[in-house]
Design an enzyme around this catalytic site. Sequence first.
Site, short mmCIF file in Angstrom:
data_model
loop_
_atom_site.label_atom_id
_atom_site.label_comp_id
_atom_site.label_asym_id
_atom_site.label_seq_id
_atom_site.Cartn_x
_atom_site.Cartn_y
_atom_site.Cartn_z
N SER A 1 32.87 46.74 33.46
CA SER A 1 34.26 46.86 33.57
C SER A 1 34.71 45.50 33.04
CB SER A 1 34.59 47.08 34.99
OG SER A 1 36.17 46.16 34.89
N TYR B 1 34.97 47.41 43.91
CA TYR B 1 34.96 47.27 42.32
C TYR B 1 35.02 46.49 41.57
CZ TYR B 1 35.42 49.27 37.96
OH TYR B 1 35.16 50.39 36.82
#
Length: 270
Positions: free
Chosen positions: A133, A146
């Site tokens: 990400s 995350y």
Amino acid sequence: MDASGVAWVTGASRGIGRAIALDLANAGFDVIAAMRNPADGADLAAQVGDGGGSISVQRIDMNDPDTFVVPDGLRVLVNNAGIEREYLPVEHVDLADWRAVFETNLFGLVELTGRAIPVMRAGGGGVVCNITSSSILAAIPFYSVYRASKAAVSAFGESLRCEVAPFGIRVIEIMPGPIDTDMLAGSDRMPEAAAYDGYREMAEASYAGRKAVDHMTTPAADAAALVTASILDDQAPLKHGCDDLSVGLLDAWSSAPIALVGSPYDGQGM
Ligand SMILES: NC(=O)c1ccc[n+]([C@@H]2O[C@H](COP(=O)([O-])OP(=O)(O)OC[C@H]3O[C@@H](n4cnc5c(N)ncnc54)[C@H](OP(=O)(O)O)[C@@H]3O)[C@@H](O)[C@H]2O)c1
């Protein structure tokens, strides 16, 4: 590499994984689209054009290594399946949530990749493509669980890239920005942190930052095309964006002397 042989994509039921599975098949790969509920992929094979490839569906649960069946002749592994949780301050996150996210995003991926490497080695090489990400390139509050799981995958991929290069296996990392999927739609909310003492203002600012990139949302099919291009490019660097925001963030990160734009050290040549 040429677009032929077997490619394995995890989390191919929807979103980026589904788009990558279709794009790789249309490029010429025989794709194993791995997903928790195979019924979600029932329509995939019929969507493949005349590019010479195919799609078949396989059940997989990243939390259950008994479901990891490495396809014979594997050349490309796309580690895409991923989850996130509530956006909370660190002091309010249950360790159970840390463990759940790391189980899916990291430990499942590590076990599956470890089993795939011998098959790729036996076949003379291939590509491991980890989807992390672009959020790991910027300090975003309330995303610690995350972001930490994705940063762990990133570090894992860096070491793996060194280890397996002698066997003709390339490791690359795709760091998406905002891609039009269920996960992105689900992130369009006030962070749960707002409900906790002392965090409301920062939660509102964080949400405003999230909304500010709405106009940069990229269709999953467009992102998938860049993922396929990175997989096929034998000279590809380790890290890639797959949309305007992630490409820009990665450029800024690569060229910043010590930290990202906006840090106190930016531009000081340190
Ligand atoms: N969309 C973005 O803006 C964005 C940005 C940065 C990074 N990413 C990363 O890109 C990847 C794909 O994201 P997405 O946006 O396409 O998300 P998504 O729409 O939420 O899809 C997630 C996929 O992962 C699968 N999955 C989740 N847990 C699983 C498990 N235990 N076993 C097997 N599959 C599992 C889901 O399967 P089910 O259908 O069974 O739930 C689904 O196929 C993720 O790793 C995500 O972190 C996305």
